[in-house]
Structure formats: C-alpha cells, structure tokens
Write a protein that holds these residues in place. Structure first.
Motif, PDB file in Angstrom:
ATOM      1  N   ASP A  76       0.950  -1.263  -0.006  1.00 42.48           N
ATOM      2  CA  ASP A  76      -0.075   0.142   0.177  1.00 42.48           C
ATOM      3  C   ASP A  76       0.938   1.356  -0.013  1.00 42.48           C
ATOM      4  N   ARG A  77       2.068   0.961   0.011  1.00 43.08           N
ATOM      5  CA  ARG A  77       3.065   2.387   0.048  1.00 43.08           C
ATOM      6  C   ARG A  77       3.632   2.657  -1.308  1.00 43.08           C
ATOM      7  N   HIS A  78       3.887   3.920  -1.490  1.00 45.51           N
ATOM      8  CA  HIS A  78       4.348   4.213  -3.078  1.00 45.51           C
ATOM      9  C   HIS A  78       5.491   5.249  -3.060  1.00 45.51           C
ATOM     10  N   ASN A 125       2.843   7.949   6.326  1.00 42.59           N
ATOM     11  CA  ASN A 125       2.533   6.570   6.405  1.00 42.59           C
ATOM     12  C   ASN A 125       2.372   6.011   4.797  1.00 42.59           C
ATOM     13  N   ARG A 126       2.782   7.067   3.828  1.00 40.14           N
ATOM     14  CA  ARG A 126       2.737   6.460   2.343  1.00 40.14           C
ATOM     15  C   ARG A 126       4.177   6.366   2.127  1.00 40.14           C
TER      16      ARG A 126
END
Ligand SMILES: *Cc1c(COP(=O)(O)O)cnc(C)c1O
Length: 400
Positions: free
Chosen positions: A63-65, A111-112
């Motif tokens: 979910d992280r980019h 949190n990304r």
C-alpha cells in the motif's frame, strides 16, 4: 602542466587498474563483496540493484508507493524509482552538504513512505541513523545508496548494513568494476532471502547484454592506462566541455531504460580476480588522501569533505565545496579541460536535468541546487602524482 604530464590523463575517480591476468582462468579470486560484507547478490548494475530492492520492499508493503531521496543524487536513482512505478519525493539536502536536511526528512516521511534512501557520496558517509529514526517512526524502510562507498565503514561496520538494504556499484569509475555491475546487501537474513527470491523471479540471462558487457570490460582493460585514456576518455570529454556540455562531459545523461539481467560467470570471475588487489589499493588511496587533505584544507574558503566522527570512508576522489558559484566556475574553467582529474560530481540537482522528467511539486531544493553549483571534485587516482597534485593546488590557489 608540463608537456609530459599533459599526455597522461588522470581519470576523475580512482578506479582499481584492471590487468589482463584477471581474464586468465587460473589465479586467486575473492568474492565481489565490500570488506566486512559477508553476503551479497551480484546484479547487472547499481541501478538494477535498487530496482530489485524497491520491488522487494513493495511486496512487503504493497500500500506504500513513495520513495524519498536527496535532491542532489545520481539521476539513475530517479530513473530506478520511475521504472518501478513508484513516486519520487525529493528531500532537500542540509546546507553545504549532500546528506538529507534532517528536519526536512522528518517532515516528509509519512504513512505512504515505502523507503528512504540515504546516500553515501564520494566515499563519505551519510547519517543513516537519522534516516532510520524517521523511517521507523512511519513504518518505512531504509535503503542505503552506497554506490560510491565500496569499503566505507560507520562505527566499524560497512555501509549498506546499517539500514534494511544497501547497494553498491561496480560500474566503471566507481572502484572495482565489471564494467557494469552492482551488489545488493542486507543486514537481516529474512531480507536477504526476500531479495534473492525477487532476483530469481525478475532476472534472466541475456546473452546479448552479457556479450556486450564482456567486450566493454575487455576494452576497459586495454584502455585503462594514462596515455590511452587521454584518447578514449579525455578527448570526448574535452569536446563536450568546449561545447559547454557539462552533462555530457561527466556522463550524467543516462538512458531511461535499465538493463536487468544476470551477470555471467566469466565476467564475475574477472572481477573476483581484480578484487584480490582491492585491500592494498584502498590502503594506498587512503594514505594518499590523508596526506593531501591538509594541502586542500589550506586553500582559503574551500571546504573539503572528510570523515564524520565514527566513520572511515573510501577515497575515490576529493569532494570540495567552494565559496560561491562564480569562484567554483572560475576554477573549473581554468582546470577542467586539463587532464589532471578535476571535475564535477552530479551537474545539477535532480529537478534541473532537462532530460529527466522528475515531478517535484513544491519541492524545496534550494540547498541541493546551491550544493550542485558550488562543488567540484579532484581525483584521488595514484596517477595524479605528488608533483601534479601540487600543480593542481597551486593553480587552484591562483584562481581562487
Ligand atoms: C553510480 C550511482 C548509482 C547507480 O549505479 P550504477 O552501477 O551506475 O547503475 C546510484 N547512486 C549513486 C549515488 C551513484 O553514484
């Protein structure tokens, strides 16, 4: 420059001189690993290593980019992030430094964030501990870019083993070379296994690439000597400089596609035979650098990068920061066309490369721009002997 020395080209970085005996099947070999790194994965380049690292981390946190890099670094880092379809976030450097501005980094991590990439430039080390604090507070990873820091240590442990993953470059001009190549390392076994599995999945043999790289390594073995380099490296470089093309002169214009393939056994073994000579060569570079640092430091207004407390870096070249861009440019105009190893590191801060489509919305990169505008490098190659080194410093003094 005297007439004789003007025929000898000093390369901008201290590469380990290759030998034809490295191509012979007999002869001692040692693993292609930096001192103190016990296990690593050989890759087709430093950039390919970063791609494998990012793909591995993305699998762990899908979910992280966002990937945070210093705004002054190698354009290949931005190309690797783009290749993976991840989002590049530029962090300004500290004033008068290549490392992250600590507060800017803390503010950017969220949190990304998938990964933070502290970068050890020119053999000098970055503050990985701070990157770890910022990353960990947000559940992100740290990848150390040690492409220019083979053999550098922080508190007695090799760079690349302080964060989650580290990568080194075996490209021409970075020290030990397989013409193009890279090494991926990780402190923890589970991460190493993850990297290995990703490499198995992504990389194939590519006979064409391997053949090309082997031929390139052979030409390098033939041409890496002072007189030949004057033709093979010096002449095109001077042509680019006459055209005002610094990006061409330092080789900062990279292809947007990254060759990803396995490194063949023959080429690996050539590198492993050369690697046997590395410890002695590194010791020579170190003592030469420590001897020359005081001479460089004595120049008025010039800041010379050396080791921060607890660090013992590598010495491919000296990284200098001059008082202003006009002064830096005056020195470069006087010296860069001479074959005496005076050059620039990366020409621009990342948003300023016209060919690189880095989206840097609202990015504050003024320190990085200032750093790009005021730095220059002086080779620490042993071919720059004491007499020529003194000539360089004398001419610099006159230009300052
Ligand atoms: C050279 C370099 C890279 C890329 O390494 P390659 O082996 O050339 O792909 C990455 N980061 C930095 C800081 C570099 O200097």
């Amino acid at each position: 420059m005297s007439r004789v020395s003007a025929l000898r080209e000093v390369p901008p970085t201290a590469g380990l001189p290759p030998r034809w005996s490295d191509w012979w099947p007999t002869g001692t070999r040692t693993p292609l690993l930096p001192p103190g790194v016990e296990s690593g994965l050989l890759q087709s380049s430093g950039t390919a290593s970063l791609v494998i690292a990012l793909e591995t981390l993305r699998q762990l946190k899908p979910d992280r980019h966002v990937v945070i890099v210093p705004a002054y670094t190698c354009p290949l880092v931005a190309i690797a992030v783009a290749h993976c379809g991840l989002e590049l976030r530029l962090c300004d450097t500290a004033r008068d430094h290549f490392d992250f501005d600590p507060d800017a980094l803390a503010a950017l991590c969220d949190n990304r964030t998938l990964a933070v990439i502290p970068t050890h430039l020119g053999g000098r080390t970055a503050d990985v501990a701070h990157s770890l604090v910022c990353a960990r507070a947000n559940g992100a990873y740290v990848i150390e870019d040690a492409a220019q820091a083979w053999g550098a240590q922080i508190n007695g442990r090799s760079v690349g083993l302080h964060g989650d993953i580290g990568f080194f470059s075996l490209a021409v001009g970075k020290g030990i070379t397989t013409y193009e190549g890279g090494v991926l390392a990780a402190r923890e076994t589970s991460m190493r296994e993850g990297l290995r599995a990703m490499r198995e999945r992504v990389l194939e043999r590519r006979l064409g690439w391997e053949l090309l790289r082997t031929l390139q390594l052979a030409s390098y073995t033939a041409l890496y000597r002072p007189a030949a380099l004057r033709v093979a490296y010096g002449a095109p470089r001077r042509r680019a400089l006459r055209a005002g093309d610094w990006i061409g002169a330092v080789g900062d214009a990279f292809s947007m596609t990254i060759p990803l393939h396995r490194v063949g056994a023959w080429r690996r073994r050539v590198g492993e035979r050369a690697a046997v000579r590395w410890p002695a060569f590194a010791a020579t570079l170190r003592s030469q650098a420590l001897r020359r640092l005081p001479q460089l430091r004595a120049m008025p207004g010039v800041q010379v990068f050396a080791d921060s407390p607890g660090a013992e870096g590598a010495w491919p070249f000296f990284l200098l920061l001059l008082p202003s861009q006009p002064v830096r440019d005056r020195v470069l105009n006087g010296l860069a066309a001479s074959p005496c190893g005076v050059s620039r590191l990366f020409v621009e801060a990342l948003p300023d490369y016209a060919y690189l489509t880095v989206r840097a919305e609202n990015a504050q990169v003024s320190h990085a721009r200032d750093f790009a505008a005021r730095t220059l490098t002086i080779s620490n190659s042993p071919w720059l002997d004491d007499a020529r080194f003194s000539e360089v410093t004398a001419r610099m003094r006159a230009l300052l």
